[in-house]
Scaffold this active site. Structure first.
Site, PDB file in Angstrom:
ATOM      1  N   VAL A 185       0.814  -1.229   0.000  1.00 11.89           N
ATOM      2  CA  VAL A 185       0.000   0.000   0.000  1.00 11.89           C
ATOM      3  C   VAL A 185       0.843   1.273   0.000  1.00 11.89           C
ATOM      4  O   VAL A 185       0.307   2.361   0.176  1.00 11.89           O
ATOM      5  CB  VAL A 185      -0.988   0.025   1.196  1.00 11.89           C
ATOM      6  CG1 VAL A 185      -1.998  -1.097   1.056  1.00 11.89           C
ATOM      7  CG2 VAL A 185      -0.265  -0.059   2.520  1.00 11.89           C
ATOM      8  N   LYS A 186       2.135   1.158  -0.252  1.00 11.42           N
ATOM      9  CA  LYS A 186       2.975   2.346  -0.222  1.00 11.42           C
ATOM     10  C   LYS A 186       3.051   3.017  -1.610  1.00 11.42           C
ATOM     11  O   LYS A 186       2.573   2.459  -2.606  1.00 11.42           O
ATOM     12  CB  LYS A 186       4.382   1.976   0.280  1.00 11.42           C
ATOM     13  CG  LYS A 186       4.396   1.478   1.726  1.00 11.42           C
ATOM     14  CD  LYS A 186       3.764   2.458   2.699  1.00 11.42           C
ATOM     15  CE  LYS A 186       4.228   2.296   4.131  1.00 11.42           C
ATOM     16  NZ  LYS A 186       3.601   1.188   4.883  1.00 11.42           N
ATOM     17  N   THR A 187       3.666   4.209  -1.622  1.00  6.34           N
ATOM     18  CA  THR A 187       3.674   5.043  -2.833  1.00  6.34           C
ATOM     19  C   THR A 187       4.231   4.298  -4.045  1.00  6.34           C
ATOM     20  O   THR A 187       3.709   4.427  -5.154  1.00  6.34           O
ATOM     21  CB  THR A 187       4.502   6.322  -2.588  1.00  6.34           C
ATOM     22  OG1 THR A 187       3.925   6.992  -1.467  1.00  6.34           O
ATOM     23  CG2 THR A 187       4.493   7.228  -3.803  1.00  6.34           C
TER      24      THR A 187
END
Ligand SMILES: *Cc1c(COP(=O)(O)O)cnc(C)c1O
Length: 405
Positions: A185-187
């Site tokens: 779910v990170k950039t």
């Protein structure tokens, strides 16, 4: 924020390069891998993109924090000052190296309060670990000053702020070491992965060996490596690194979309009387993964959350104050020192003390804060609809409160 929204051809191509050779491991097998070195390539892309000297990929952001702490010499009995608002990984990593997490208040930057940090320093303090939460930065100037005065290490947890900057330097590259997470779910994502960033060659060399069983990577082949110190296995695989390589090439696109969507949502909320925003020490450096805003009181914030829920638009709006993952209030397992393996006496004492500590200043801020996730895949219509509905709920709740008052 999530790079997974833009998973496509490019990621498949990079992964297929690895599948063609079948060499899924990042080290060794020099012949059969036919020149495919995805982890090395990603590390080079990271140092180029973020402007630091060294990058060591590992298996997660949590592993990156643990590795960085070991390489910085943080261990038994050392105190690491960290914020009360963060992800659970922060204290997990500190405890895993035998050190003591010292949790302190945040301020309206949603990150470490420099005054609270000063008040928490003891002769055992070794490191200050700001967490650049929700896309934007801690007051790094003030924290650097404290580190210089007290001869402390600065370790930046930049897992949530990939692409953010402070005074022109990438977050994660400013302290003695910094970390990114590439979880799903990170950039940008590798599915699972993380990296330690540093400009210190000695710290890098230690990270390199520590994350691969202490192997010094100087032998003519892996079997000939020596072990100058103990390590663990926190390696990233070539398959994961391949995904990250495709993702990092899209980072500028992701950031541009985030900034555009963030500006639109912010404008929609900004002219509602009573709404304020998180303080950002360097506004230009916000990576804009979230829009972080405040209601006038905790009661009003709770009512807005209820109203968003009732209208089916709560998804993507995070009320961390009531959340089990990100704020001290609900970390019962930490406050009761519920560890499967025995903790040291010093760790146990510190954790049990936490249950009695007050975080009044943090409560006052987090009780009023809502963070709105900025998605990459919103269409113009969806963005406008989202902004319109959010503003309508907030306006309705605030107006009803004013009528009562
Ligand atoms: C995601 C995250 C981590 C840990 O990353 P993982 O890759 O999930 O282990 C650490 N710190 C913060 C602030 C995070 O958001």
């Amino acid at each position: 924020m999530p790079g997974f929204e833009f998973f496509g051809e490019e990621e498949r191509k990079e992964v297929n390069d690895v599948l063609e050779t079948g060499i899924l491991m990042r080290y060794g097998f020099d012949g059969p891998r036919k020149g495919i070195w995805k982890a090395k390539e990603l590390e080079a892309a990271i140092t180029n993109t973020f402007g630091c000297k060294h990058a060591q990929l590992v298996s997660s952001g949590t592993a990156a924090l643990t590795t960085a702490m070991a390489a910085l010499g943080i261990g038994a009995g050392d105190e690491v000052i960290m914020p009360a608002f963060t992800f659970v990984a922060s204290f997990e990593a500190i405890l895993s190296v035998g050190a003591i997490p010292v949790l302190v208040d945040i301020d309206d930057t949603l990150t470490l309060s420099p005054a609270a940090v000063r008040a928490a320093i003891t002769p055992k303090t070794k490191c200050i670990m700001p967490v650049h939460m929700c896309g934007s930065m801690a007051d790094l100037g003030a924290l650097q000053q404290i580190c210089a005065e007290h001869n402390l290490l600065l370790l930046e947890d930049a897992c949530q702020s990939i692409g953010g900057t402070y005074k022109g330097q990438a977050l994660g590259t400013i302290g003695d070491a910094g970390t990114f997470s590439f979880d799903f779910v990170k950039t940008i994502t590798c599915a699972e992965g993380g990296v330690v960033l540093t400009n210190n060659h000695d710290v890098y060399t230690k990270c390199d060996a520590y994350s691969d069983h202490g192997h010094d990577h100087l032998g003519v082949d892996r079997g000939a490596d020596l072990h100058p110190f103990l390590g663990y296995n926190f390696r990233i695989s070539e398959l994961h690194a391949a995904v990250g390589l495709a993702q990092i090439r899209k980072l500028d696109t992701f950031l541009a979309i985030q900034r555009k969507n963030h500006a639109y949502l912010k404008a929609a909320l900004a002219n509602i009387p009573g709404i304020t925003f998180r303080r950002i020490p360097d506004e230009a450096g916000d990576s804009c993964t979230f829009l972080n805003w405040f209601l006038p009181t905790e009661d009003i914030a709770r009512e807005v959350v209820e109203d968003l829920k009732a209208n089916g638009i709560l998804a993507g709006n995070f009320y961390w104050f009531n959340n089990n993952w990100h704020y001290i209030r609900k970390w019962q397992h930490l406050k009761s020192a519920a560890s499967l393996n025995a903790l040291s006496d010093a760790q146990k004492v510190a954790l049990e003390q936490l249950a009695h500590n007050e975080f009044a200043e943090s409560d006052r801020i987090m009780g009023r804060c809502i963070s709105t996730l900025i998605n990459l895949s919103w269409s113009e219509d969806q963005l406008q609809d989202k902004a319109h509905k959010l503003a309508a709920v907030v306006t309705r709740v605030l107006e009803s409160k004013l009528e009562i008052a």
